[in-house]
Enzyme design. Structure first.
Site, PDB file in Angstrom:
ATOM      1  CG  ASN A 141      -0.655  10.789   3.850  1.00 61.06           C
ATOM      2  OD1 ASN A 141      -0.942   9.842   4.648  1.00 61.06           O
ATOM      3  ND2 ASN A 141       0.234  11.637   3.552  1.00 61.06           N
ATOM      4  CB  ILE A 142      -4.765   9.755  -1.106  1.00 57.47           C
ATOM      5  CG1 ILE A 142      -5.481   8.812  -0.152  1.00 57.47           C
ATOM      6  CG2 ILE A 142      -4.644   9.131  -2.595  1.00 57.47           C
ATOM      7  CD1 ILE A 142      -7.094   8.623  -0.545  1.00 57.47           C
ATOM      8  CD  GLU A 143       2.585  11.680  -0.577  1.00 56.03           C
ATOM      9  OE1 GLU A 143       3.048  12.538   0.629  1.00 56.03           O
ATOM     10  OE2 GLU A 143       3.430  10.767  -1.119  1.00 56.03           O
ATOM     11  CB  CYS A 185      -1.225  21.186   6.060  1.00 53.38           C
ATOM     12  SG  CYS A 185      -2.789  20.811   5.179  1.00 53.38           S
ATOM     13  CB  CYS A 233      -4.256  16.418   4.452  1.00 52.75           C
ATOM     14  SG  CYS A 233      -2.883  17.562   3.833  1.00 52.75           S
ATOM     15  CB  CYS A 279      -5.852  20.278   7.551  1.00 58.76           C
ATOM     16  SG  CYS A 279      -5.662  18.921   5.987  1.00 58.76           S
ATOM     17  CD  GLU A 286      -4.666  16.118   8.867  1.00 60.92           C
ATOM     18  OE1 GLU A 286      -4.733  15.826   7.735  1.00 60.92           O
ATOM     19  OE2 GLU A 286      -3.869  16.685   9.640  1.00 60.92           O
TER      20      GLU A 286
HETATM   21  N1  THU Z   1      -0.123  15.799   5.168  1.00 60.54           N
HETATM   22  C1  THU Z   1      -1.511  15.547   5.745  1.00 60.54           C
HETATM   23  O1  THU Z   1      -2.026  14.311   5.449  1.00 60.54           O
HETATM   24  N2  THU Z   1      -1.832  16.063   6.882  1.00 60.54           N
HETATM   25  C2  THU Z   1      -1.224  17.091   7.340  1.00 60.54           C
HETATM   26  O2  THU Z   1      -1.684  17.635   8.157  1.00 60.54           O
HETATM   27  C3  THU Z   1       0.292  17.360   7.056  1.00 60.54           C
HETATM   28  C4  THU Z   1       0.330  17.020   5.581  1.00 60.54           C
HETATM   29  C5  THU Z   1       0.221  15.238   4.241  1.00 60.54           C
HETATM   30  C6  THU Z   1       1.571  14.819   4.024  1.00 60.54           C
HETATM   31  C7  THU Z   1       1.997  14.552   2.520  1.00 60.54           C
HETATM   32  O3  THU Z   1       1.277  13.478   1.888  1.00 60.54           O
HETATM   33  C8  THU Z   1       1.227  15.836   2.167  1.00 60.54           C
HETATM   34  O4  THU Z   1      -0.116  16.188   2.829  1.00 60.54           O
HETATM   35  C9  THU Z   1       0.615  15.725   0.744  1.00 60.54           C
HETATM   36  O5  THU Z   1      -0.575  16.650   0.520  1.00 60.54           O
END
Ligand code: THU
Length: 134
Positions: free
Chosen positions: A43-45, A92, A54, A95, A56
């Site tokens: 994941n990339i914030e 989530c 996310c 996704c 995925e």
């Molecule tokens: N996040 C995922 O990368 N995959 C998921 O299925 C659940 C949540 C991330 C965690 C946090 O970085 C958030 O999504 C940011 O969009």
């Protein structure tokens, strides 16, 4: 064994590819294409939150942009970086909807916390009555 290999790649991707300056919650994903290619991602914030993405969807968009649009399985793992995983991260809602659009409804989604330690769901269980072409 394919499931074990996907788990290990997702666990590795979480440590090597997640960029989480906001939450510190790293997620890894490994997406298996029907042609045998495997696409891994973290994941990339981003600052301002909204542009964050996310793991995925990074893996899925990588695959699509590389010409792979038939998928077989997905492995995912997530948890605070720097700590051992405690639990099975599931995708989530965003996704789940995007995966429903591009992946088979019976596609296995392997939520892992360690190699060989996972919960397995089928995509249609994660998003019942999901909006899709059919
Ligand atoms: N996040 C995922 O990368 N995959 C998921 O299925 C659940 C949540 C991330 C965690 C946090 O970085 C958030 O999504 C940011 O969009």
């Amino acid at each position: 064994e394919t499931i074990l290999q996907l788990e290990q790649l997702a666990l590795q991707a979480r440590l090597q590819k997640a960029r989480v300056p906001i939450s510190g919650y790293g997620v890894g994903a490994a997406l298996l294409g029907q042609d045998g290619r495997i696409f891994t991602a973290g994941n990339i914030e981003c600052y301002g939150q909204t542009p964050s993405i996310c793991a995925e969807r990074v893996a899925l968009f990588k695959a699509l942009s590389e010409g792979c649009d038939q998928f077989t399985a997905l492995a995912v793992c997530g948890g605070p970086l720097g700590e051992p995983l405690r639990g099975y991260c599931t995708p989530c809602g965003t996704c789940r909807q995007v995966l429903t659009q591009f992946c088979p409804s019976d596609m296995p989604v392997i939520c892992t916390q360690a190699p060989g330690d996972h919960k397995l769901y089928h995509l249609c269980e994660l998003l019942p009555f999901g909006w899709s072409r059919d």
